[in-house]
Design an enzyme around this catalytic site. Structure first.
Site, PDB file in Angstrom:
ATOM      1  N   SER A  95       0.824  -1.193   0.000  1.00  0.00           N
ATOM      2  CA  SER A  95       0.000   0.000   0.000  1.00  0.00           C
ATOM      3  C   SER A  95       0.868   1.256   0.000  1.00  0.00           C
ATOM      4  CB  SER A  95      -0.973  -0.047   1.174  1.00  0.00           C
ATOM      5  OG  SER A  95      -2.010   0.889   1.029  1.00  0.00           O
ATOM      6  N   ASP A 225     -10.167  -4.918  -4.375  1.00  0.00           N
ATOM      7  CA  ASP A 225      -9.539  -3.968  -3.457  1.00  0.00           C
ATOM      8  C   ASP A 225     -10.362  -2.681  -3.456  1.00  0.00           C
ATOM      9  OD1 ASP A 225      -7.886  -2.065  -2.181  1.00  0.00           O
ATOM     10  OD2 ASP A 225      -6.069  -3.102  -2.837  1.00  0.00           O
ATOM     11  N   HIS A 254      -8.071  -5.423  -0.012  1.00  0.00           N
ATOM     12  CA  HIS A 254      -6.803  -4.703   0.109  1.00  0.00           C
ATOM     13  C   HIS A 254      -5.829  -5.435   1.033  1.00  0.00           C
ATOM     14  CE1 HIS A 254      -4.190  -1.258  -0.169  1.00  0.00           C
ATOM     15  NE2 HIS A 254      -4.212  -1.043   1.133  1.00  0.00           N
TER      16      HIS A 254
END
Length: 274
Positions: A95, A225, A254
């Protein structure tokens, strides 16, 4: 604790597990190195030296008022690798940490890097612009900022209880332990630091950084996601990075380091060994 101090006086905590070829792990927002513990344990148990730090303002690192941006994040990572004299590292970023890895290569090159992996990562650009029509509206990130200022603790329960792990999908079985671990890591971060980091992960354009990648790169992303949608992220990054492999986890959210940890552990180990 293992710490070092950056050139601008920020104390950075890091963990250093195992022996063998080096693998580094850069974490997501608003988490810390503990979010990688399943992957670090697996790779360290299979012959790798695993290094992960708490980003400035997060976890056990100090909380500077300024410098909560991608350039400083990348420079902190560079100083950690210099401090430990790391060579031929495989660098994984999840991320926001994927942005950190991208900016590191963009600013510091790949002299210490053998391979890179972007996992559910934010590059090339999250926010919607004229040049990036597939991005998310700025209002989304303004909403996160407003929620953080209004009740940070509640926001850090709502995000993992819903879209982060896909627990808002029909048939999902939320894990209270996973949710509480996410909340705890978030609350360990500094209030100002986690606030500033929202702009850093959402509005930083990594396009030129990705074009500078000159090492084999693994992209892993879930196609459900809800935090970092795959089309504007991994699929767009795959068009910019010269030598990459994109692996799509069908139906995955995610937070695949937890929800799909066995598969991700195996994929990261295979890539590090390749």
């Amino acid at each position: 604790m293992s710490t070092f101090t950056t050139k601008d006086g920020v104390e950075i905590y890091y963990k250093d597990w195992g022996t063998g070829p080096v693998v580094t792990f850069s974490h997501g927002w608003p988490l810390n190195a503990d979010s990688w513990e399943s992957q670090m344990y697996h790779l360290a148990a299979n012959g790798f030296r695993c290094i992960a730090h708490d980003r400035r303002g997060h976890g056990r690192s100090s909380q500077p008022w300024d410098g909560n941006d991608m350039d400083h994040y990348a420079d902190d990572l560079a100083q950690l690798l210099d401090h430990l004299d790391v060579k031929d590292a495989t660098m994984f970023g999840f991320s926001t940490g994927g942005g950190e890895v991208a900016r590191y290569i963009g600013r510091h090159g790949s002299k210490r890097v053998k391979k890179a992996g972007l996992i559910s990562a934010v590059p090339p650009l999250m926010v919607r612009t004229e040049a990036n029509p597939g991005g998310l509206p700025l209002a989304v990130f303004d909403g996160i900022r407003a929620g953080l200022l209004a009740n940070r603790s509640q926001l850090f329960l709502d995000i993992p209880s819903g879209p982060f792990f896909g627990y808002n999908r029909p048939g999902a079985k939320p894990s209270p332990g996973v949710i509480q671990a996410w909340w705890m890591q978030g609350m360990m971060g500094g209030h100002k630091n986690t606030y500033d980091s929202i702009k850093a992960f959402s509005e930083t354009d990594f396009t030129e950084d990705l074009k500078k990648f000159d090492v084999p790169t693994l992209l892993v992303h879930g196609d459900d996601d809800q935090i970092v949608p795959i089309d504007a992220a991994a699929r767009a990054s795959a068009r910019l990075i010269p030598n990459n492999k994109l692996v799509v986890y069908e139906g995955a959210p995610h937070g695949i380091a937890d929800t799909h940890k066995d598969r991700l552990n195996a994929d990261l180990l295979a890539f590090a060994r390749s």
